[in-house]
Write a protein that holds these residues in place. Structure first.
Motif, PDB file in Angstrom:
ATOM      1  N   ARG A  90      -3.366  38.894  12.901  1.00  0.00           N
ATOM      2  CA  ARG A  90      -4.698  39.171  12.377  1.00  0.00           C
ATOM      3  C   ARG A  90      -5.486  40.119  13.268  1.00  0.00           C
ATOM      4  O   ARG A  90      -6.251  40.950  12.765  1.00  0.00           O
ATOM      5  N   GLU A  91      -5.335  40.011  14.590  1.00  0.00           N
ATOM      6  CA  GLU A  91      -6.046  40.932  15.482  1.00  0.00           C
ATOM      7  C   GLU A  91      -5.603  42.370  15.246  1.00  0.00           C
ATOM      8  O   GLU A  91      -6.426  43.299  15.244  1.00  0.00           O
ATOM      9  N   ALA A  92      -4.306  42.560  15.067  1.00  0.00           N
ATOM     10  CA  ALA A  92      -3.794  43.909  14.820  1.00  0.00           C
ATOM     11  C   ALA A  92      -4.283  44.445  13.483  1.00  0.00           C
ATOM     12  O   ALA A  92      -4.539  45.647  13.341  1.00  0.00           O
ATOM     13  N   ALA A  93      -4.441  43.577  12.494  1.00  0.00           N
ATOM     14  CA  ALA A  93      -4.884  44.026  11.176  1.00  0.00           C
ATOM     15  C   ALA A  93      -6.331  44.492  11.177  1.00  0.00           C
ATOM     16  O   ALA A  93      -6.724  45.317  10.343  1.00  0.00           O
ATOM     17  N   ILE A  94      -7.125  43.981  12.099  1.00  0.00           N
ATOM     18  CA  ILE A  94      -8.544  44.350  12.147  1.00  0.00           C
ATOM     19  C   ILE A  94      -8.709  45.851  12.397  1.00  0.00           C
ATOM     20  O   ILE A  94      -9.633  46.476  11.855  1.00  0.00           O
ATOM     21  N   VAL A  95      -7.820  46.440  13.187  1.00  0.00           N
ATOM     22  CA  VAL A  95      -7.954  47.863  13.537  1.00  0.00           C
ATOM     23  C   VAL A  95      -7.883  48.759  12.302  1.00  0.00           C
ATOM     24  O   VAL A  95      -8.832  49.516  12.025  1.00  0.00           O
ATOM     25  N   PRO A  96      -6.805  48.726  11.507  1.00  0.00           N
ATOM     26  CA  PRO A  96      -6.785  49.583  10.310  1.00  0.00           C
ATOM     27  C   PRO A  96      -7.814  49.164   9.267  1.00  0.00           C
ATOM     28  O   PRO A  96      -8.348  50.013   8.539  1.00  0.00           O
ATOM     29  N   LEU A  97      -8.110  47.857   9.180  1.00  0.00           N
ATOM     30  CA  LEU A  97      -9.119  47.410   8.220  1.00  0.00           C
ATOM     31  C   LEU A  97     -10.477  48.039   8.545  1.00  0.00           C
ATOM     32  O   LEU A  97     -11.165  48.549   7.661  1.00  0.00           O
ATOM     33  N   MET A 164      -3.444  43.072   1.196  1.00  0.00           N
ATOM     34  CA  MET A 164      -2.409  44.094   1.299  1.00  0.00           C
ATOM     35  C   MET A 164      -1.801  44.116   2.703  1.00  0.00           C
ATOM     36  O   MET A 164      -0.600  44.359   2.875  1.00  0.00           O
ATOM     37  N   ALA A 165      -2.634  43.852   3.707  1.00  0.00           N
ATOM     38  CA  ALA A 165      -2.137  43.837   5.081  1.00  0.00           C
ATOM     39  C   ALA A 165      -1.131  42.710   5.305  1.00  0.00           C
ATOM     40  O   ALA A 165      -0.333  42.762   6.245  1.00  0.00           O
ATOM     41  N   GLY A 166      -1.164  41.688   4.456  1.00  0.00           N
ATOM     42  CA  GLY A 166      -0.200  40.601   4.567  1.00  0.00           C
ATOM     43  C   GLY A 166       1.232  41.045   4.366  1.00  0.00           C
ATOM     44  O   GLY A 166       2.169  40.370   4.817  1.00  0.00           O
ATOM     45  N   THR A 167       1.419  42.192   3.724  1.00  0.00           N
ATOM     46  CA  THR A 167       2.788  42.686   3.494  1.00  0.00           C
ATOM     47  C   THR A 167       3.459  43.138   4.785  1.00  0.00           C
ATOM     48  O   THR A 167       4.683  43.262   4.835  1.00  0.00           O
ATOM     49  N   VAL A 168       2.675  43.396   5.836  1.00  0.00           N
ATOM     50  CA  VAL A 168       3.255  43.829   7.110  1.00  0.00           C
ATOM     51  C   VAL A 168       3.001  42.794   8.204  1.00  0.00           C
ATOM     52  O   VAL A 168       2.913  43.127   9.376  1.00  0.00           O
ATOM     53  N   GLY A 169       2.874  41.540   7.798  1.00  0.00           N
ATOM     54  CA  GLY A 169       2.783  40.454   8.770  1.00  0.00           C
ATOM     55  C   GLY A 169       1.425  40.263   9.396  1.00  0.00           C
ATOM     56  O   GLY A 169       1.326  39.770  10.516  1.00  0.00           O
ATOM     57  N   ALA A 170       0.354  40.621   8.673  1.00  0.00           N
ATOM     58  CA  ALA A 170      -0.988  40.464   9.231  1.00  0.00           C
ATOM     59  C   ALA A 170      -1.506  39.039   9.118  1.00  0.00           C
ATOM     60  O   ALA A 170      -2.495  38.689   9.734  1.00  0.00           O
ATOM     61  N   GLY A 171      -0.857  38.227   8.325  1.00  0.00           N
ATOM     62  CA  GLY A 171      -1.348  36.877   8.106  1.00  0.00           C
ATOM     63  C   GLY A 171      -2.360  36.842   6.984  1.00  0.00           C
ATOM     64  O   GLY A 171      -2.608  37.837   6.302  1.00  0.00           O
ATOM     65  N   GLY A 172      -2.970  35.683   6.768  1.00  0.00           N
ATOM     66  CA  GLY A 172      -3.969  35.559   5.723  1.00  0.00           C
ATOM     67  C   GLY A 172      -3.369  35.174   4.382  1.00  0.00           C
ATOM     68  O   GLY A 172      -2.168  34.905   4.251  1.00  0.00           O
ATOM     69  N   LEU A 173      -4.212  35.177   3.358  1.00  0.00           N
ATOM     70  CA  LEU A 173      -3.790  34.756   2.029  1.00  0.00           C
ATOM     71  C   LEU A 173      -2.766  35.707   1.425  1.00  0.00           C
ATOM     72  O   LEU A 173      -1.882  35.285   0.683  1.00  0.00           O
TER      73      LEU A 173
END
Length: 245
Positions: A90-97, A164-173
């Motif tokens: 989730r921390e990594a997903a915050i950057v592109p989000l 959509m970020a969940g497709t690359v292992g970001a976690g979440g719903l």
């Protein structure tokens, strides 16, 4: 999969989604608000008119907005690893989000600020207000209901991006829906995830609309105008000054 097995997965996924969206929204507002205001100020006829700077900023915003989010995530992997030390979670997903949401929110801010009555800006300038005063006393307060609506729109978009970020292992719903609902054929879990996302989006949209309407009723776009007229009314007229002298 039983409800007992699904409950901890869904609870953690909901928290991960809210965590990602919350931090991304905060960064998007901090970065997008001044950027959107700057687009208005540097435009033709603006207080800081600079056509070259305006076109440059506008092109950067347009290019960033036009890039599909899944491609943006891949393109930013090196930068994400440099910032967070990883490209998963989730921390990594915050950057592109956040980076994807900043130009999106900036354009919404630009639209909201452009709707402010130019007469209020001229009134503040006639009383000696500088650019910062105009921004702080007129542009932001007068456009606040629209800015709240813009923030709500950004949050809803970020929820979709986080899925959509969940497709690359970001976690979440989104990760739960892909990993269990699609890959393991747990269709019941997938539909529950979809229902949760729909409820969360509906609640956020309702809260945002309620806040925007409340601000609009309490003053909104017409709030500062009476105060400006009152200030101008207190200024002594030239004739009155001569009589006192």
């Amino acid at each position: 999969m039983t409800w007992t097995e699904m409950q901890p997965l869904l609870s953690q996924a909901c928290w991960d989604t809210l965590y990602m969206v919350g931090w991304s929204t905060l960064i998007a507002v901090v970065g997008g608000l001044p950027l959107g205001i700057l687009l208005v100020l540097t435009d033709k006829g603006g207080l800081l008119q600079n056509v070259v700077a305006n076109k440059l900023i506008g092109q950067i915003v347009n290019i960033a907005r036009s890039m599909p989010f899944i491609i943006l995530m891949v393109a930013l992997m090196s930068f994400t690893r440099w910032v967070t030390g990883t490209t998963i979670g989730r921390e990594a997903a915050i950057v592109p989000l956040a980076i994807g949401a900043i130009p999106f929110f900036a354009r919404l801010v630009e639209t909201a600020v452009r709707e402010v009555d130019g007469g209020l800006v001229e009134a503040v300038q006639s009383m000696g207000g500088n650019t910062w005063t105009v921004v702080r006393k007129v542009l932001v307060p007068e456009s606040l209901p629209s800015l709240i609506s813009s923030t709500t729109t950004t949050v809803v978009a970020l929820i979709g991006y986080s899925a959509m970020a969940g497709t690359v292992g970001a976690g979440g719903l989104g990760d739960i829906a892909i990993r269990y609902g699609y890959q393991r054929f747990e269709s019941q879990l997938m539909w529950i995830t979809v229902a949760i996302l729909a409820v969360v989006i509906s609640v956020i949209q309702f809260a945002g609309d309620l806040a925007a309407r409340s601000l609009h009723r309490r003053g909104g776009r017409s709030g500062p105008a009476p105060r400006l007229r009152l200030l101008k009314a207190k200024e002594p007229a030239p004739a009155e000054v001569g009589e006192v002298a």
